[in-house]
Design a protein around this motif. Structure first.
Motif, PDB file in Angstrom:
ATOM      1  N   ASP A 148      13.786   7.728 -37.460  1.00  0.00           N
ATOM      2  CA  ASP A 148      13.503   6.806 -36.998  1.00  0.00           C
ATOM      3  C   ASP A 148      14.186   6.359 -35.550  1.00  0.00           C
ATOM      4  N   PRO A 149      12.938   5.938 -35.066  1.00  0.00           N
ATOM      5  CA  PRO A 149      12.730   5.558 -33.044  1.00  0.00           C
ATOM      6  C   PRO A 149      13.842   4.834 -32.812  1.00  0.00           C
ATOM      7  N   GLU A 150      14.877   4.221 -34.074  1.00  0.00           N
ATOM      8  CA  GLU A 150      15.906   2.981 -33.765  1.00  0.00           C
ATOM      9  C   GLU A 150      16.903   3.851 -33.434  1.00  0.00           C
ATOM     10  N   ASP A 151      17.090   4.229 -33.580  1.00  0.00           N
ATOM     11  CA  ASP A 151      18.041   5.473 -33.511  1.00  0.00           C
ATOM     12  C   ASP A 151      18.280   5.663 -32.121  1.00  0.00           C
ATOM     13  N   PRO A 152      19.506   5.083 -31.773  1.00  0.00           N
ATOM     14  CA  PRO A 152      20.333   4.536 -30.293  1.00  0.00           C
ATOM     15  C   PRO A 152      20.105   6.619 -29.111  1.00  0.00           C
ATOM     16  N   GLU A 153      20.059   7.227 -29.994  1.00  0.00           N
ATOM     17  CA  GLU A 153      19.902   8.843 -29.791  1.00  0.00           C
ATOM     18  C   GLU A 153      18.635   8.784 -29.679  1.00  0.00           C
ATOM     19  N   TYR A 154      17.733   8.856 -30.001  1.00  0.00           N
ATOM     20  CA  TYR A 154      16.177   9.151 -30.580  1.00  0.00           C
ATOM     21  C   TYR A 154      15.250   9.652 -29.074  1.00  0.00           C
TER      22      TYR A 154
END
Length: 182
Positions: A148-154
């Motif tokens: 998930d590239p939208e994860d804040p910690e990606y």
């Protein structure tokens, strides 16, 4: 002394789904501690944590830096001393915090061949999880977050695990190069 033999072992990281496994060969004239070193390389671990083996009803670990309670010395007995037979199973646990438990099965016992350089990895599937990611369940969560590239910690996770990490990739040639360099 008995004639040395080649043990073909299959190791599976328990509870990994899809399975993370390796098939490799070692001499039966190595110690459990030396087998630990082989397992570190074939699985892709980094020698960062304690370990133990549960084999033939006993628990073995390295006595260094201090012996673990209830364990025997893994630096002494040779694999041959356990009189392993085909299909014998035993466990190897690495990193008691993350609890990486492995099932090892004796897949075959082969006659000694001086032309075979041991240890050697024959095959495997999937990449080893990174150290300190929280065990099998933490690794599954890490893979979900990396998808998930939208994860804040990606981006931070990518920096930690490496942008070239591919959970589906296993490179037998790279493992064998490591095994032969020791």
């Amino acid at each position: 002394m008995a004639t040395p033999q080649i043990l073909q072992l299959h190791v599976w990281l328990l509870d990994s789904e899809p399975p993370i496994w390796r098939r490799f060969e070692v001499s039966d004239q190595i110690t459990l501690d030396a087998l630990h070193g082989v397992l570190q390389r074939v699985m892709g671990w980094e020698f960062s944590h304690l370990y133990d083996f549960e084999i033939v009803g006993d628990r073995y670990a390295s006595p260094f830096p201090v012996p673990l309670d209830g364990t025997l010395d893994a630096t002494t007995p040779l694999l041959a001393s356990f009189q392993l037979t085909k299909d014998t199973q035993f466990t190897y646990t690495y990193d008691f915090g993350d609890g990486w438990r492995h099932q090892i099965t004796v897949a075959d016992i082969l006659p000694w061949r001086s032309d075979v350089k041991l240890p050697r990895c024959l095959e495997g599937d999937r990449a080893c999880p990174p150290e300190d990611c929280g065990g099998v369940w933490g690794y599954e969560g890490l893979l979900e977050r990396l998808a998930d590239p939208e994860d804040p910690e990606y981006e931070e996770l990518l920096d930690w695990i490496g942008v070239d990490f591919d959970s589906e990739r296993f490179k037998v040639d790279a493992v064998n190069a490591q095994l032969q360099s020791v």
